[in-house]
Design an enzyme around this catalytic site. Structure first.
Site, mmCIF file in Angstrom:
data_model
loop_
_atom_site.group_PDB
_atom_site.id
_atom_site.type_symbol
_atom_site.label_atom_id
_atom_site.label_comp_id
_atom_site.label_asym_id
_atom_site.label_seq_id
_atom_site.Cartn_x
_atom_site.Cartn_y
_atom_site.Cartn_z
ATOM 1 N N HIS A 34 -57.993 -29.555 75.085
ATOM 2 C CA HIS A 34 -56.700 -29.154 74.537
ATOM 3 C C HIS A 34 -55.541 -29.742 75.333
ATOM 4 O O HIS A 34 -54.526 -30.140 74.756
ATOM 5 C CB HIS A 34 -56.600 -27.626 74.522
ATOM 6 N N HIS A 85 -52.147 -24.132 66.313
ATOM 7 C CA HIS A 85 -52.565 -22.837 66.849
ATOM 8 C C HIS A 85 -53.727 -22.359 66.000
ATOM 9 O O HIS A 85 -53.677 -21.314 65.349
ATOM 10 C CB HIS A 85 -51.404 -21.843 66.858
#
Length: 722
Positions: A34, A85
């Site tokens: 990430h 998200h």
């Protein structure tokens, strides 16, 4: 997730000792997929991010792009950012989506910009599944609640349903910001040893712990319960105060550099800030204002509590920063200093982190993964009568009206929205770029965002090229010339060769088409490991693209009922090849397979010609042709006061989804042909009228639908979610 053995060996070799627990956790998060883009960074060099309009490109919290302005106007910049998200929105759809909005807004603030618009691109499992609807409703509620509370309009976006998102939905949110004075520009690069690091905003709690590492692994079957602590909890009212406080700090020139606290929390933000400046820091974690008792060093360092900003401030300005924070009822902690040494954190008199900031941020080794290139399917078309097919495609959840979504968003706050959601692109009025004394001469900023998973599931490379061209066509249909774009590249587990092959295809396809369109990709986000017990998601290249035009007027989507109907850019109607149905809603609804449609030979010329056509006085309406093909495009243009009569040769011509096409209603067909001469075909398909009905003749078969019948078909989502 823990720090892997190979990574741990690298850390031990660099430190010449075992890492402390806080250091190990920090490396685990900042070296995660990430944060470090370990599987994707080797591919991202394919993107062209340069251009004379690009002020700040990839690598900062948001990109900065200069707008074309009137000769006597001051320079005006916009910021562009996009964020995912995804995992949090599966575990907790309301808070997961809401905090995604909050994070991308703070990325905008950290550049010295004021947020002016949001676009959300959302992807869920099939609409008829109860769990998909639960996620869909929760995500939309979270986005609308947060965006409406902070006063930033959500003006554009997309929604797609596909069975392969059932175990892992995607929530991609982009944000535009405005910098009306170049002197207000701030970056995330620390400037000077001796400056203070000041934390402003919400108090730190234990929410969001390990969020970065959580986003870098497949979702497990029990993720909705087991991973709840990794999801942040947002407070939009505090974010609104932070927006205004940030504006005051920038107004007074009190900020040397800034970074929002997102992935990996305080440790991620402050270490990245100083690393970009080639510097270090000394931070006392006990000074951080906290909302929970007995927090330990690791929790303070890595919690991803929302609504927090880290600022670099000169010592003489610290008191004024504290005064402004107090004025807006925000917490303020002077947590440490910028240094020319290592990144050091202490807690209760003990050094818990002492590492080189650059190694922490950039030392993760990249992955060299095998990739399997997907093949194109053969043609196997279903036998469906045209009337049944039209009703199924026009009433499909993917092509149905998304009014249920955007009516929940305040898209008019800030009084900039000149073209509202529901058209090909939103248009924002940037009056700050106007000639002196004439606000109507400002820049119209067209904004389009989205992807099409059916396209990229069938043909990752060409499907991604089509996604880029469709977004460019959306803004061009409103008369705007593409200026710049940001992307959110979503994929499954990259350790699977077929998944990584599809991901590589969307990267290359998006990069190639944006380069062809001379539209720099100035920033973006990567989200991998979107994999669950249901399998991997389709490779999904969300693109948020802006274009500019003089003024704020644009031809509408709706027919006037007074002109001829032309299709520009359609290769099949132009006689170049058979209409291919690969990736279409038609095949998704009825079964079968086909190759993906060929794209135009001169996409850049087509976009330029469409911009020229949209500006003609004789152009009465324009509408991009994409999802659902001509069937859906024409249905969307018809209303109670205007209809259309159209004739085509075959069913595939009605349902194929070749990108780079538009329907134009015009009183001067020759002017449109002149604009596209030598660039792309222009085909007359019928006329507009005042019937309030769409009549389509395909191969001698007539099908007629009234505006009311079309509205009923397209009202599926509204009807089911009342």
């Amino acid at each position: 997730m823990t720090l892997g053995d190979a990574d741990r060996d690298l850390v031990v070799a660099e430190l010449d000792r075992e890492p402390t627990p806080a250091e190990a956790a920090l490396f685990e998060n900042l070296w995660s997929e990430h944060c470090a883009y370990r599987s994707s960074r080797p591919l991202l060099s394919a993107f062209d991010s340069d251009g004379e309009q690009v002020i700040v490109g990839p690598g900062d919290d948001a990109a900065v792009v200069a707008l074309p302005t009137a000769d006597d106007a001051e320079d005006v910049y916009i910021t562009m950012g996009i964020e995912s998200h995804n995992h949090p929105s599966y575990v907790d759809p309301f808070d997961g989506a809401a905090t995604g909005v909050g994070g991308i807004v703070r990325d905008t603030l950290s550049m010295g910009a004021y947020p002016i618009a949001l676009a959300d691109s959302l992807y869920f499992g099939e609409f008829d599944r109860e769990h998909s609807r639960y996620l869909f409703e929760g995500v939309v509620e979270g986005i609308s609640h947060y965006g409406n509370c902070i006063g930033v309009p959500t003006v554009a976006g997309s929604v797609a349903f596909h069975e392969d998102y059932e175990g892992n939905p995607l929530v991609n949110v982009s944000c535009l910001g405005l910098i009306d004075d170049p002197d207000r520009l701030v970056t995330a690069e620390a400037q000077e040893p001796g400056n203070k690091l000041v934390l402003v905003g919400n108090a730190t709690g234990r929410d969001g712990l390990g969020g970065a590492s959580f986003a870098s692994e497949d979702l497990s079957e029990d993720a909705e319960t087991e991973d709840r602590p990794a999801v942040q909890v947002g407070d939009p009212y505090t974010e609104k105060l932070l927006i205004e406080a940030n504006e005051a700090l920038i107004d007074e020139g009190l900020v040397e550099s800034a970074r929002d606290l997102g992935a990996a929390g305080l440790g991620g933000a402050t270490s990245e800030l100083v690393a970009k400046g080639g510097l270090g820091a000394r931070i006392d974690l006990e000074r951080v204002h906290q909302r929970e008792p007995d927090m330990n060093a690791l929790e303070i360092l890595l919690a991803e509590s929302q609504e927090r900003m880290a600022y670099e401030v000169t010592p003489e300005n610290v008191d004024r920063v504290r005064e402004i924070a107090d004025r807006y009822d925000l917490g303020c902690s002077v947590i440490g200093d910028v240094t020319d040494g290592n990144y050091v954190c202490t807690f209760e008199g003990e050094t818990v982190v002492d590492v080189d900031a650059h190694f922490l941020g950039e030392g993760a080794p990249m992955n060299d993964l095998p990739a399997t290139e997907p093949s194109q399917p053969d043609r196997d078309l279903p036998g469906v009568d045209v009337e049944t097919a039209i009703e199924a495609v026009v009433g499909d959840p993917n092509t149905a009206s998304k009014r249920w979504v955007y009516r929940q968003y305040d898209h008019e706050v800030q009084v900039r929205t000149a073209r509202k959601p529901g058209d090909d692109a939103a248009i924002l009025a940037i009056r700050e770029a106007s000639a002196a004394g004439d606000p109507e001469t400002g820049v119209g900023l067209a904004y389009s965002a989205g992807a099409e998973p059916n396209w990229t599931a069938v043909a990752p490379y060409d499907g991604a090229r089509a996604v880029a061209l469709e977004n460019a066509t959306n803004v061009a249909a409103k008369g705007a010339t593409p200026l710049a774009a940001v992307d959110c590249l979503n994929g499954g587990n990259p350790e699977k060769p077929d998944v990584y092959g599809g991901f590589k295809g969307i990267v290359d396809g998006l990069a190639d088409m944006c380069a062809t369109l001379e539209t720099p990709v100035v920033g973006g986000n990567v989200s991998l490991y979107n994999d669950s017990t249901s399998g991997p998601i389709p490779p999904t290249p969300t693109l948020a693209l802006v274009g500019t035009k003089a003024g704020y007027d644009a031809p509408p989507l709706a027919l006037s009922g007074e002109g001829e109907l032309l299709v520009v850019g359609d290769r099949a109607l132009g006689g170049d090849n058979d209409a291919r149905l690969g990736g279409s809603v038609y095949l998704a609804a009825h079964g079968g397979s086909d190759r993906f449609p060929s794209l135009p030979d001169d996409p850049a010329g087509l976009v330029e010609a469409l911009v020229e056509t949209a500006a003609l006085d004789s152009t009465l309406a324009t509408h991009d042709v994409s999802h659902g093909g001509l069937a859906v495009t024409l249905a969307e243009m018809v209303h109670d006061d205007a209809g259309a009569s159209v004739t085509l040769d075959s069913d595939p011509q009605l349902f194929a989804e070749q990108a780079g096409r538009a329907v134009v209603e015009t009183t001067d067909p020759d002017a449109v042909r002149d604009a596209f001469d030598g660039i792309a075909p222009v085909t007359r398909i019928g006329t507009a009228d005042d019937s309030g009905q769409l009549t389509v003749t395909v191969g001698g078969t007539d099908v007629a639908l009234t505006a009311a019948e079309i509205a009923d078909l397209r009202g599926l989502i509204d009807r089911e979610l009342q």
